[in-house]
Design a protein around this motif. Structure first.
Motif, short mmCIF file in Angstrom:
data_model
loop_
_atom_site.label_atom_id
_atom_site.label_comp_id
_atom_site.label_asym_id
_atom_site.label_seq_id
_atom_site.Cartn_x
_atom_site.Cartn_y
_atom_site.Cartn_z
N ASN A 68 0.80 -1.23 0.00
CA ASN A 68 0.00 0.00 0.00
C ASN A 68 0.83 1.27 0.00
OD1 ASN A 68 -2.54 -1.12 -0.19
ND2 ASN A 68 -2.82 -1.27 2.02
N VAL A 69 2.07 1.20 -0.50
CA VAL A 69 2.84 2.42 -0.75
C VAL A 69 2.50 2.85 -2.18
CG1 VAL A 69 5.11 3.49 -0.86
CG2 VAL A 69 4.66 1.70 0.82
N ASN A 70 1.86 4.01 -2.32
CA ASN A 70 1.28 4.43 -3.59
C ASN A 70 2.35 5.09 -4.49
OD1 ASN A 70 -0.85 4.83 -5.43
ND2 ASN A 70 -1.17 6.93 -4.70
N ILE A 71 3.17 4.23 -5.12
CA ILE A 71 4.20 4.74 -6.02
C ILE A 71 3.62 4.79 -7.43
CG2 ILE A 71 6.48 4.32 -7.01
CD1 ILE A 71 7.26 2.94 -4.42
N LYS A 72 3.58 5.99 -7.98
CA LYS A 72 3.02 6.21 -9.31
C LYS A 72 4.13 6.49 -10.31
CE LYS A 72 -1.44 5.97 -8.38
NZ LYS A 72 -2.30 4.93 -8.95
N TYR A 73 3.89 6.07 -11.54
CA TYR A 73 4.83 6.38 -12.63
C TYR A 73 4.18 7.40 -13.55
CZ TYR A 73 7.95 6.03 -16.62
OH TYR A 73 8.82 6.32 -17.63
N GLN A 93 -4.37 5.53 3.14
CA GLN A 93 -3.39 6.61 3.29
C GLN A 93 -2.63 6.48 4.60
OE1 GLN A 93 -2.43 9.17 1.17
NE2 GLN A 93 -0.89 9.46 2.75
N GLU A 94 -3.35 6.13 5.67
CA GLU A 94 -2.71 5.94 6.97
C GLU A 94 -1.76 4.75 6.92
OE1 GLU A 94 -1.69 6.80 10.81
OE2 GLU A 94 -3.00 7.98 9.49
N GLN A 95 -2.19 3.67 6.24
CA GLN A 95 -1.32 2.51 6.10
C GLN A 95 -0.04 2.87 5.35
OE1 GLN A 95 -3.83 -0.38 4.18
NE2 GLN A 95 -4.78 -1.05 6.08
N GLN A 96 -0.20 3.65 4.27
CA GLN A 96 0.97 4.06 3.49
C GLN A 96 1.93 4.86 4.36
OE1 GLN A 96 0.92 5.56 -0.68
NE2 GLN A 96 1.42 7.55 0.21
N GLN A 97 1.40 5.79 5.13
CA GLN A 97 2.24 6.62 5.98
C GLN A 97 3.03 5.78 6.98
OE1 GLN A 97 0.29 10.04 7.77
NE2 GLN A 97 1.62 9.90 9.56
N ILE A 99 3.79 2.55 6.75
CA ILE A 99 4.76 1.70 6.06
C ILE A 99 6.00 2.51 5.70
CG2 ILE A 99 5.22 0.42 3.92
CD1 ILE A 99 3.56 -1.18 5.83
N VAL A 100 5.78 3.73 5.20
CA VAL A 100 6.91 4.60 4.84
C VAL A 100 7.74 4.92 6.08
CG1 VAL A 100 7.52 6.91 4.04
CG2 VAL A 100 5.86 5.56 2.77
N GLU A 101 7.07 5.23 7.20
CA GLU A 101 7.77 5.51 8.45
C GLU A 101 8.59 4.30 8.89
OE1 GLU A 101 4.72 6.63 11.15
OE2 GLU A 101 4.47 8.64 10.32
N MET A 102 8.00 3.11 8.74
CA MET A 102 8.70 1.88 9.13
C MET A 102 9.96 1.69 8.30
SD MET A 102 7.41 -2.06 8.76
CE MET A 102 7.67 -2.00 6.98
N PHE A 103 9.87 1.89 6.98
CA PHE A 103 11.04 1.74 6.12
C PHE A 103 12.11 2.77 6.47
CE2 PHE A 103 8.43 -0.78 3.07
CZ PHE A 103 9.31 -1.84 2.94
N ASN A 104 11.68 4.00 6.78
CA ASN A 104 12.65 5.03 7.17
C ASN A 104 13.37 4.64 8.45
OD1 ASN A 104 12.22 6.79 5.02
ND2 ASN A 104 10.52 7.82 6.03
N MET A 105 12.62 4.06 9.41
CA MET A 105 13.23 3.64 10.67
C MET A 105 14.20 2.47 10.44
SD MET A 105 13.69 4.09 13.83
CE MET A 105 12.43 5.31 14.21
N ILE A 106 13.80 1.49 9.63
CA ILE A 106 14.68 0.37 9.33
C ILE A 106 15.94 0.87 8.66
CG2 ILE A 106 14.95 -1.70 7.90
CD1 ILE A 106 11.96 -2.23 8.31
N ASP A 107 15.78 1.86 7.77
CA ASP A 107 16.92 2.41 7.05
C ASP A 107 17.93 3.05 8.01
OD1 ASP A 107 18.17 2.80 4.58
OD2 ASP A 107 17.50 4.88 4.50
N VAL A 108 17.41 3.75 9.02
CA VAL A 108 18.28 4.36 10.02
C VAL A 108 18.97 3.30 10.86
CG1 VAL A 108 18.32 5.74 12.14
CG2 VAL A 108 17.03 6.55 10.16
N MET A 109 18.20 2.28 11.29
CA MET A 109 18.73 1.27 12.19
C MET A 109 19.78 0.38 11.52
SD MET A 109 17.28 1.84 15.06
CE MET A 109 17.58 0.35 16.00
N ARG A 110 19.66 0.18 10.21
CA ARG A 110 20.56 -0.76 9.54
C ARG A 110 21.93 -0.13 9.29
NH1 ARG A 110 21.84 0.09 4.39
NH2 ARG A 110 20.70 1.67 3.23
N THR A 111 22.02 1.21 9.25
CA THR A 111 23.29 1.86 8.95
C THR A 111 24.18 1.87 10.18
OG1 THR A 111 22.30 4.01 9.46
CG2 THR A 111 22.32 3.34 7.16
N ASP A 112 25.46 1.82 9.95
CA ASP A 112 26.42 1.76 11.05
C ASP A 112 27.17 3.09 11.15
OD1 ASP A 112 27.95 0.87 13.13
OD2 ASP A 112 29.37 -0.24 11.87
#
Length: 311
Positions: A68-73, A93-97, A99-112
């Motif tokens: 449910n991340v609404n990526i349009k081309y 829309q709430e689900q998309q928000q 999910i995006v927040e979750m990916f941003n958090m994972i992105d921060v946590m995975r970096t060293d």
């Protein structure tokens, strides 16, 4: 072992998010070539660990869309962007928000980069999310489910329920289900679930699910309308509190107007529930309830009883 598919999706979300304006609208569309270049600049891309090709990017974008991340081309701009969904798709829309927040958090946590010492999480007990996937599947398949539940006020007991959907409120998760023995809609907190058993060979009729979804339309929190009718609720907030209420509305029906004395009036069409009362009490002297009279009297009664504790 690292999940490089997940890393690729995190990077794509971050790059597309950075191309949104302050209203969440795309200020530019990103071509697949730009995405490839960006992915090659990530630590995994530079180390040659990340599969980077047009096909892998297409696969990641499709996976994100399935979440449910609404990526349009855009054929006009020959590029991709994350777009807001229409107002009538508020749940998606709430689900998309999230999910995006979750990916941003994972992105921060995975970096060293030594970020961990600057990132402080709220201390809390387990939320019971180990049951999330099981319960979502039972909702989807309409499977009768047995839960072992220990409420704050009763002994642990087994309940047969018809699971309808899962709801989040104030960082906790709740199962909204029909208690089969009482034939009544109930809310069960995940953190008080002890065991979940799904009977895949026993299904229920879907006729009450829609009613359950709308049970919370005119309410805030986890206490539904319980056949109450929505009514006009008017509150006045101090200049300080109004900023918080404006940016985080109590309910989607919220309207506001600034008063001459610096305070702000907010109006709602909602049911008066315990969660509404609790939220307004948390504002302390920064809020005044104007109507309805019943809510105003409940506020006064609670504040007077609190004051008595200090005498």
């Amino acid at each position: 072992m690292r999940n490089y598919s997940l890393i690729r999706m995190c990077a794509i979300v971050r790059y597309l998010e950075n191309k949104l304006d302050r209203n969440g609208e795309p200020r530019e569309f990103i071509s697949k070539k730009e995405l490839e270049t960006y992915l090659k600049q990530t630590p995994e891309g530079q180390d040659g660990l990340l599969s980077i090709s047009g096909r892998s990017i297409d696969r990641s974008i499709e996976e994100l869309r399935s979440m449910n991340v609404n990526i349009k081309y855009s054929h006009s701009y020959k590029g991709y962007a994350i777009e807001h969904l229409p107002e009538d798709e508020a749940i998606c829309q709430e689900q998309q928000q999230r999910i995006v927040e979750m990916f941003n958090m994972i992105d921060v946590m995975r970096t060293d980069h030594g970020f961990s010492k600057f990132l402080h999480f709220e201390k809390r007990d387990r939320l019971g999310t180990q049951f999330l996937m099981t319960l979502l599947k039972s909702c989807q398949k309409k499977s009768i489910t047995q839960i072992t539940y220990h409420s704050f006020y009763k002994e642990e007991e087994n309940k047969l329920v018809e699971p309808y959907f899962v709801k989040e409120w104030e960082g906790r998760w709740y199962l909204i289900a029909m208690d089969k023995s009482k034939r009544a809609l109930r809310t069960y907190a995940f953190d008080r679930l002890k065991e979940v058993k799904v009977y895949n060979n026993q299904t229920f009729n879907d006729q009450f699910r829609e009613e359950a979804v709308h049970y919370f339309d005119h309410c805030i929190g986890i206490f539904g309308s319980n056949n109450k009718k929505p009514e006009e609720v008017i509150i006045r907030c101090s200049k300080r509190q109004a900023k918080f209420v404006e940016t985080k509305p109590l309910h989607q029906t919220q309207t506001m107007c600034e008063d001459e004395d610096g305070w702000t009036t907010f109006k709602y069409k909602i049911c008066v529930t315990y969660d509404l009362l609790k939220e307004l009490l948390s504002y302390g002297p920064e809020v005044v309830v104007i109507k309805p009279d019943r809510l105003r009297e409940e506020m006064i009664d609670n504040l007077e009883r609190s004051l008595c504790l200090y005498e």
